[in-house]
Design an enzyme around this catalytic site. Structure first.
Site, PDB file in Angstrom:
ATOM      1  N   TYR A 134       2.719   4.774   0.726  1.00 11.32           N
ATOM      2  CA  TYR A 134       3.584   5.309   2.102  1.00 11.32           C
ATOM      3  C   TYR A 134       2.575   5.906   2.902  1.00 11.32           C
ATOM      4  O   TYR A 134       1.818   6.763   2.166  1.00 11.32           O
ATOM      5  CB  TYR A 134       4.603   6.227   1.802  1.00 11.32           C
ATOM      6  CG  TYR A 134       5.725   5.499   1.068  1.00 11.32           C
ATOM      7  CD1 TYR A 134       6.566   4.327   1.677  1.00 11.32           C
ATOM      8  CD2 TYR A 134       6.316   5.911  -0.401  1.00 11.32           C
ATOM      9  CE1 TYR A 134       7.666   3.864   0.679  1.00 11.32           C
ATOM     10  CE2 TYR A 134       7.310   5.107  -0.954  1.00 11.32           C
ATOM     11  CZ  TYR A 134       7.992   3.815  -0.326  1.00 11.32           C
ATOM     12  OH  TYR A 134       8.958   3.430  -1.132  1.00 11.32           O
ATOM     13  N   PHE A 177       6.522   2.103  -4.248  1.00  6.54           N
ATOM     14  CA  PHE A 177       8.120   2.401  -3.635  1.00  6.54           C
ATOM     15  C   PHE A 177       8.504   3.873  -4.181  1.00  6.54           C
ATOM     16  O   PHE A 177       9.746   4.068  -3.724  1.00  6.54           O
ATOM     17  CB  PHE A 177       8.842   1.177  -4.274  1.00  6.54           C
ATOM     18  CG  PHE A 177       8.623  -0.185  -3.898  1.00  6.54           C
ATOM     19  CD1 PHE A 177       8.516  -0.302  -2.479  1.00  6.54           C
ATOM     20  CD2 PHE A 177       7.921  -1.114  -4.585  1.00  6.54           C
ATOM     21  CE1 PHE A 177       8.409  -1.631  -1.812  1.00  6.54           C
ATOM     22  CE2 PHE A 177       7.691  -2.502  -4.138  1.00  6.54           C
ATOM     23  CZ  PHE A 177       7.800  -2.618  -2.910  1.00  6.54           C
ATOM     24  N   ASP A 236       0.719  -1.268   0.069  1.00 12.27           N
ATOM     25  CA  ASP A 236       0.045  -0.013  -0.092  1.00 12.27           C
ATOM     26  C   ASP A 236       0.744   1.285  -0.046  1.00 12.27           C
ATOM     27  O   ASP A 236       2.111   1.248   0.183  1.00 12.27           O
ATOM     28  CB  ASP A 236      -1.171   0.025   1.269  1.00 12.27           C
ATOM     29  CG  ASP A 236      -0.316   0.012   2.601  1.00 12.27           C
ATOM     30  OD1 ASP A 236       1.000  -0.153   2.590  1.00 12.27           O
ATOM     31  OD2 ASP A 236      -0.988   0.228   3.707  1.00 12.27           O
TER      32      ASP A 236
END
Length: 245
Positions: free
Chosen positions: A89, A100, A87
């Protein structure tokens, strides 16, 4: 009929559904002609309503305009690699709709991205001075989280609600004739392996980028990007240029 008039009529019937549909319209539809049927299902309307209520009562990441960024930057027929995250940040200013990845102006990279850049270095690549992976997305690398939203400071808070949609997107890619390399980092991503037709596509695995100890070393030394390009070449697909400017 104007968008305001239509929204008003929907609100008379079902305010929560209207709010969710309005949010979806503002962020544009993901993969038109591919996921259209999925967007009409009751669970998806409920999901959009939940996300909209979350934004009205608290903080949800990423911003509404970035909700379907992965799908917009990497159209269905251009996907050659899928990197699967969990999911977004869940800290302010970090989520940008790509797994990412963070916006270019984020001063300190999250641990998972720092490990990805360490892996790039071991793979003979020079990481960029920022954390924005948009260039990968533009080159056919779908940076897909299995949950597209998250509440502030609450990891996996929307994971269950997004599961059906993420599974549908993975299945649509698995059904495609043109081969794809799926990158599954960590156990959560690897649980999606059953959705992938490995007679048609390739799968590359490694520990999760946020792993610690021995698993972190294994991730950094996995040379995932080299392996992905080797698999693409075997499948007759042009390898990815992994360099980021």
């Amino acid at each position: 009929m104007g968008s305001r008039r239509r929204e008003a009529l929907l609100a008379d019937v079902d305010p929560e559904e209207a709010a969710g549909l309005a949010a979806l319209a503002r962020t544009r539809r993901p993969w038109p002609g591919v996921l259209d049927d999925e967007l009409e299902k009751p669970y998806f309307r409920d999901l959009m309503g939940m996300v909209d209520r979350g934004r009205r009562t608290g903080v949800v990441y990423p911003p509404a305009g970035d909700l379907f960024a992965a799908f917009h930057l990497t159209p269905y027929d251009k996907v050659k690699v899928v990197i699967l995250g969990q999911d977004p940040y869940h800290q302010p200013g970090q989520a940008n709709g790509l797994c990412f990845s963070v916006p270019r102006d984020v001063p300190r990279l999250p641990p998972s991205l720092r490990n990805i850049y360490a892996m790039m270095t071991r793979d003979g690549l020079t990481p960029p001075p920022h954390g924005d992976l948009t260039e990968w997305a533009q080159r056919g690398v779908l940076l897909l989280n299995t949950a597209l939203t998250v509440r502030d400071s609450r990891a996996n808070s929307h994971a269950k609600q997004w599961r059906q949609f993420a599974d549908a997107a993975i299945t649509k890619l698995s059904d495609r004739d043109r081969p794809v390399v799926f990158v599954l980092w960590g156990k959560a991503a690897q649980r999606k392996r059953d959705l992938i037709d490995e007679d048609r596509h390739a799968v590359v695995t490694a520990p999760h980028p946020a792993a610690r100890g021995r698993s972190q070393t294994e991730f950094r030394e996995a040379k995932t990007l080299t392996e992905v390009n080797r698999r693409l070449d075997t499948l007759g697909v042009t390898p990815v240029d992994w360099a980021i400017t």
